[in-house]
Design an enzyme around this catalytic site. Sequence first.
Site, short mmCIF file in Angstrom:
data_model
loop_
_atom_site.label_atom_id
_atom_site.label_comp_id
_atom_site.label_asym_id
_atom_site.label_seq_id
_atom_site.Cartn_x
_atom_site.Cartn_y
_atom_site.Cartn_z
CD GLU A 253 -60.45 56.69 35.96
OE1 GLU A 253 -61.52 56.19 36.05
OE2 GLU A 253 -60.35 58.01 35.82
CB CYS A 287 -63.67 53.47 36.56
SG CYS A 287 -63.39 53.06 34.87
#
Length: 516
Positions: A253, A287
């Site tokens: 990720e 994120c």
Amino acid sequence: MTGSPLGRNDAALLVRDLRASGTTSVPVLAPFTGEVLHNLPLSSARDVTDATAAARSAQRDWRRSGPAARRAVLLRAHDRLLAGRERVLDALQTETGKTRGQAFEEVFQGASVTRYYAVSATSVLRTHSRRAGIPLVVRTRVGFRPKGVVGVITPWNYPVSLALMDIVPALAAGNAVVQKADNQGALSILAARRAFIDAGLPPDLWAVVAGDGDEIGNAVVDATDYVCFTGSTATGTRVAERAASSLTGVSLELGGKNPLLVLDDVNPASAAANAVYSCFSSMGQLCVSIERIYVQRAVADAFIGAFVERVGALKAGPAFDWTTDVGSLTSAAQLARVQSHVDDAVAKGARVLVGGRARPDLGPFFFEPTVLTDVTADMECFAHETFGPVVVITVVDTEQQAVLAANSSEFGLNASVFTGSVARGRRVADRIDAGSVNINEGYRATFSSVDAPMGGMKKSGLGRRNGPEGLLRFVESRTVASSTGLLTLPRTGPEFARMSGIMVALLVALRLARRR
């Protein structure tokens, strides 16, 4: 209950669980004060090797213990994590500088994934039948085997939730874990890990190491059988390249430059209130945080006015209770990055609608939540991830322009659509290049949906965490097929000659019956 910062004694108790045999340490600062919180012992490559060897031994017993035993341990860990949440919240705030509420989001997410995989792993990983190529003649079954030792490399910004979203499914699938913690998040991870150890998880089954990425991170990649990495696209690419040299699987990720589309059928005030949290939770150090807003012109003035007013009213401060809306950036490096993006934009003609300044009166790394407009492609904050409390608002005329602008990025992690019609939101979501799309929420709708896969497209990553997909990455699927003896398959030319007509007839029959 009001929390309190971790002290040196608290830190010393937690770091005893770190796998670090040497005498080298580094100071870790508390973001709220800038003072040294503790000196973190650093692991060596030998520590990683030893931890992996111990994990392999523990994993054999853990695998043999069976699904029911693993489920019981994980459910007890869920309960202990919640019962001891105040200590974990204190650790999270002390290390990251986030608010109590945003720290609570991590504990909530960590408990959610622990319960989910404890309950669902048995059904997802059960051995099951698959349709054979020749029905009645062959029987086919698919089962799963854990990969062995999983390497998990986690960042500082969400140390508990991002760790548990990888570690818990790995454990539920029968694996062991060697985790490299970021220096700035090690105490939070160790505090959460303690709940699992107290619940009966063998300590060697989840080892934690810390240190320099080039040494310790590479050692984890080299030593383990599968690697989960969360962090920047640049570092994640290097992790993938290193893992590929030994054909080790990875899930990544990575970064995002996440867009939010405000369509012309919204209630501007309501949309603005929800959008603010989407941009400034954990000071944008997330994120999936929103960094770009595209608002249709028909509602632009009302939305921007309400948005700027809400941002200006956010309460910032270094409180260990529930009284603040935003906290601090986590480090001097983060402060410098945010300041440089804002300064660069302003120097090139961008306008600051609110914020734009550091707040040393509150603490060394505080920065005002900032809204920019008139941002152009030559500015650093236009396409590069700021990873801080800065959002850019751009006015567009049409829905199509908003979609094109949202997709005009090398990233594709998270996106959001605000609209008065969920049906319209779904149609727009289908056109957005992102692994997760939220409707009338910034990131929490998808982030909290632990039964659904989460991950990035384009340069935002590989693989998926959460859901059955997040569990299946930690196992090897194995097919076992057996002959029933009802019919002997052809072995020689004459046997093929006699049976080929029967086999063709079988294919035609299956086609007419629409069978797979």
